[in-house]
Design an enzyme around this catalytic site. Structure first.
Site, mmCIF file in Angstrom:
data_model
loop_
_atom_site.group_PDB
_atom_site.id
_atom_site.type_symbol
_atom_site.label_atom_id
_atom_site.label_comp_id
_atom_site.label_asym_id
_atom_site.label_seq_id
_atom_site.Cartn_x
_atom_site.Cartn_y
_atom_site.Cartn_z
ATOM 1 N N ASP A 184 -12.212 19.100 -58.575
ATOM 2 C CA ASP A 184 -12.469 19.307 -59.807
ATOM 3 C C ASP A 184 -11.193 19.233 -60.828
ATOM 4 O O ASP A 184 -10.318 19.882 -60.767
ATOM 5 C CB ASP A 184 -12.893 20.848 -59.929
ATOM 6 C CG ASP A 184 -13.231 21.316 -61.318
ATOM 7 O OD1 ASP A 184 -13.158 20.508 -62.225
ATOM 8 O OD2 ASP A 184 -13.678 22.529 -61.454
ATOM 9 N N HIS A 189 -8.139 23.240 -66.535
ATOM 10 C CA HIS A 189 -7.042 23.896 -65.444
ATOM 11 C C HIS A 189 -5.754 23.296 -65.592
ATOM 12 O O HIS A 189 -4.851 23.853 -64.534
ATOM 13 C CB HIS A 189 -7.795 23.682 -64.007
ATOM 14 C CG HIS A 189 -9.111 24.189 -64.210
ATOM 15 N ND1 HIS A 189 -9.651 25.427 -64.482
ATOM 16 C CD2 HIS A 189 -10.356 23.638 -64.012
ATOM 17 C CE1 HIS A 189 -11.024 25.588 -64.516
ATOM 18 N NE2 HIS A 189 -11.356 24.387 -64.207
ATOM 19 N N ILE A 204 -6.469 27.618 -67.252
ATOM 20 C CA ILE A 204 -6.894 28.753 -66.553
ATOM 21 C C ILE A 204 -7.283 28.255 -65.037
ATOM 22 O O ILE A 204 -7.285 27.227 -64.755
ATOM 23 C CB ILE A 204 -8.225 29.430 -67.211
ATOM 24 C CG1 ILE A 204 -9.354 28.379 -67.072
ATOM 25 C CG2 ILE A 204 -7.648 30.014 -68.746
ATOM 26 C CD1 ILE A 204 -10.797 29.128 -67.693
ATOM 27 N N GLY A 207 -12.733 28.631 -61.507
ATOM 28 C CA GLY A 207 -13.657 29.906 -60.859
ATOM 29 C C GLY A 207 -13.587 29.676 -59.279
ATOM 30 O O GLY A 207 -13.615 30.642 -58.647
HETATM 31 O O1 HDC Z 1 -17.904 36.540 -68.415
HETATM 32 C C1 HDC Z 1 -17.404 35.812 -69.462
HETATM 33 C C2 HDC Z 1 -16.101 35.037 -68.811
HETATM 34 O O2 HDC Z 1 -15.104 34.834 -69.489
HETATM 35 N N1 HDC Z 1 -16.391 34.982 -67.331
HETATM 36 C C3 HDC Z 1 -15.417 33.949 -66.486
HETATM 37 C C4 HDC Z 1 -15.474 32.704 -66.684
HETATM 38 C C5 HDC Z 1 -14.516 31.782 -65.753
HETATM 39 O O3 HDC Z 1 -13.244 32.016 -66.070
HETATM 40 N N2 HDC Z 1 -14.852 30.853 -65.165
HETATM 41 C C6 HDC Z 1 -14.016 30.149 -64.174
HETATM 42 C C7 HDC Z 1 -13.192 29.293 -64.844
HETATM 43 S S1 HDC Z 1 -14.055 27.917 -65.780
HETATM 44 C C8 HDC Z 1 -14.191 26.614 -64.852
HETATM 45 O O4 HDC Z 1 -13.840 27.112 -63.231
HETATM 46 C C9 HDC Z 1 -15.059 25.514 -64.997
HETATM 47 C C10 HDC Z 1 -14.990 24.508 -63.742
HETATM 48 O O5 HDC Z 1 -13.990 23.435 -63.795
HETATM 49 C C11 HDC Z 1 -16.435 23.592 -64.097
HETATM 50 C C12 HDC Z 1 -17.419 24.367 -63.377
HETATM 51 C C13 HDC Z 1 -18.589 23.046 -63.260
HETATM 52 C C14 HDC Z 1 -19.505 23.739 -62.206
HETATM 53 C C15 HDC Z 1 -20.672 23.013 -61.844
HETATM 54 C C16 HDC Z 1 -21.265 21.692 -62.451
HETATM 55 C C17 HDC Z 1 -22.915 21.477 -62.426
HETATM 56 C C18 HDC Z 1 -18.494 34.882 -70.106
HETATM 57 C C19 HDC Z 1 -17.609 34.163 -71.273
HETATM 58 C C20 HDC Z 1 -18.839 33.705 -69.062
HETATM 59 C C21 HDC Z 1 -19.490 35.545 -70.743
HETATM 60 O O6 HDC Z 1 -18.955 36.964 -71.419
HETATM 61 P P1 HDC Z 1 -19.644 37.490 -72.588
HETATM 62 O O7 HDC Z 1 -19.812 36.113 -73.762
HETATM 63 O O8 HDC Z 1 -18.883 38.530 -73.221
HETATM 64 O O9 HDC Z 1 -21.109 37.726 -72.176
HETATM 65 P P2 HDC Z 1 -21.655 39.165 -72.224
HETATM 66 O O10 HDC Z 1 -21.951 39.543 -73.628
HETATM 67 O O11 HDC Z 1 -21.177 39.829 -71.170
HETATM 68 O O12 HDC Z 1 -23.255 38.745 -71.872
HETATM 69 C C22 HDC Z 1 -24.162 37.670 -72.671
HETATM 70 C C23 HDC Z 1 -25.410 37.108 -71.711
HETATM 71 O O13 HDC Z 1 -24.855 36.351 -70.672
HETATM 72 C C24 HDC Z 1 -25.002 36.749 -69.351
HETATM 73 N N3 HDC Z 1 -23.500 36.537 -68.498
HETATM 74 C C25 HDC Z 1 -22.441 37.113 -68.683
HETATM 75 N N4 HDC Z 1 -21.445 36.684 -67.912
HETATM 76 C C26 HDC Z 1 -22.215 35.677 -67.396
HETATM 77 C C27 HDC Z 1 -23.364 35.429 -67.632
HETATM 78 N N5 HDC Z 1 -24.233 34.544 -67.197
HETATM 79 C C28 HDC Z 1 -23.812 33.945 -66.241
HETATM 80 N N6 HDC Z 1 -22.594 34.017 -65.858
HETATM 81 C C29 HDC Z 1 -21.740 34.639 -66.084
HETATM 82 N N7 HDC Z 1 -20.507 34.899 -65.743
HETATM 83 C C30 HDC Z 1 -25.024 38.156 -69.436
HETATM 84 O O14 HDC Z 1 -25.652 38.634 -68.604
HETATM 85 C C31 HDC Z 1 -25.797 38.395 -70.895
HETATM 86 O O15 HDC Z 1 -27.071 38.004 -70.512
HETATM 87 P P3 HDC Z 1 -28.485 38.987 -71.049
HETATM 88 O O16 HDC Z 1 -28.318 39.124 -72.445
HETATM 89 O O17 HDC Z 1 -29.740 38.357 -70.541
HETATM 90 O O18 HDC Z 1 -27.881 40.249 -70.042
#
Ligand code: HDC
Length: 282
Positions: A184, A189, A204, A207
């Site tokens: 990746d 990152h 960062i 994940g």
């Molecule tokens: O949860 C927040 C966040 O910041 N999470 C951490 C994200 C992160 O750090 N990920 C790892 C690093 S990125 C990475 O590794 C990328 C990689 O290089 C590429 C990957 C590619 C892979 C595949 C290729 C095919 C965030 C921002 C995700 C959400 O936070 P908020 O905006 O505050 O959301 P919230 O208000 O709590 O909820 C809104 C609605 O979204 C749903 N939700 C929340 N977190 C979720 C999520 N859905 C999926 N995954 C999550 N992590 C909530 O349930 C909510 O939905 P609903 O309104 O229906 O209840």
């Protein structure tokens, strides 16, 4: 039918993967190919599918797609063959599962089946959910529409009691620089200019790296698992300390991971179903 994407790996990829999750030189089964118990940490299943070509483009399925705004949201992984081969030629077949419109964000779910190219046997299955900030509002369903495997959508709930086991591990400041060599190479990152546009002062951690470190904690305390599901609940920076709290409930280890320095969640709603007869080995 979609064509498979090839990914070949050897013991070198296994050792790199284990090291990138913090394996030590003294963990011989993880770092030394001549050790009689040489093996991949079970979460290695998240590696071979990663660069699979997909017949869909993000630009066509969500609004205003920007790779800088994409975050990994959830991951489900199944190991379909044990022991995990320490070298293999694989083919991965992708499937678009769901596109959800959260208003300000889009959520895209895709499945990836990885097979042994020689025998045709399934090795791994992954379901990956990405959360793309600023890409919602395209008039799609705000709720999931696709039927999915139960384990893939499970949000495991930790019991009320204190955790049965807790493991803390400080990641290295260079953890993402190493982890990216597993495949990746997302600039988020490693490149501060890129991460800044994405809203992060510094690059960062992947994940899947936090997933791997927590899964290593599950593995060392409880043994190998058949599958694992996590939600990435908050961002982790390389160098921060991950605390994995684990509860054994029947055949399942429920876990959650917190960033010790900030007290904020990194992984939530997570669980792993243990392999029958699993025992902690290392
Ligand atoms: O949860 C927040 C966040 O910041 N999470 C951490 C994200 C992160 O750090 N990920 C790892 C690093 S990125 C990475 O590794 C990328 C990689 O290089 C590429 C990957 C590619 C892979 C595949 C290729 C095919 C965030 C921002 C995700 C959400 O936070 P908020 O905006 O505050 O959301 P919230 O208000 O709590 O909820 C809104 C609605 O979204 C749903 N939700 C929340 N977190 C979720 C999520 N859905 C999926 N995954 C999550 N992590 C909530 O349930 C909510 O939905 P609903 O309104 O229906 O209840």
């Amino acid at each position: 039918t979609a064509e498979g994407t090839a990914f070949d790996y050897t013991d070198r990829d296994i050792i790199l993967y284990n090291l990138s999750l913090g394996a030590k030189r003294t963990d011989l089964p993880l770092v030394y190919e001549n050790n009689e118990h040489f093996q991949a940490l079970p979460s290695f299943g998240v590696v071979p599918w990663f660069n699979t070509n997909t017949p869909w483009n993000m630009d066509d399925i969500v609004k205003n797609f920007s790779p800088m705004m994409l975050l990994h949201g959830e991951q489900y992984m199944e190991v379909r063959k044990y022991p995990i081969p320490t070298s293999a030629n694989t083919l991965t077949y992708p499937k678009l599962i769901d596109v959800i419109d959260k208003g300000n964000a889009a959520v895209v779910v895709a499945g990836f089946t990885t097979k042994d190219a020689k025998t045709g046997e399934d090795l791994f299955y992954n379901e990956s959910t990405v959360f793309i900030r600023g890409s919602g509002g395209f008039g799609g369903s705000p709720k999931p529409t696709a039927a999915r495997a139960k384990g893939a959508t499970a949000a495991y709930k930790p019991p009320k009691r204190a955790a049965d086991v807790i493991v803390e591990e400080k990641t290295s400041e260079d953890q993402a620089a190493l982890y990216r060599l597993n495949g990746d190479r997302n600039p988020l990152h490693i490149d501060p200019e890129f991460s800044k546009v994405g809203g992060f002062k510094t690059p960062i951690l992947h994940g899947l790296c936090s997933l791997g470190v927590s899964a290593k904690h599950v593995f060392t305390k409880f043994g190998a698992f058949k599958n694992l599901k996590v939600r990435f609940a908050g961002v982790v920076l390389p160098g921060q300390t991950l605390k994995t709290e684990m509860w054994k409930e029947g055949n399942t280890v429920i876990f959650q991971t917190t960033v010790v320095e900030t007290g904020k969640p990194a992984i939530s709603g997570a669980g792993a179903e243990l392999l029958d007869g699993a025992k902690a080995k290392l």
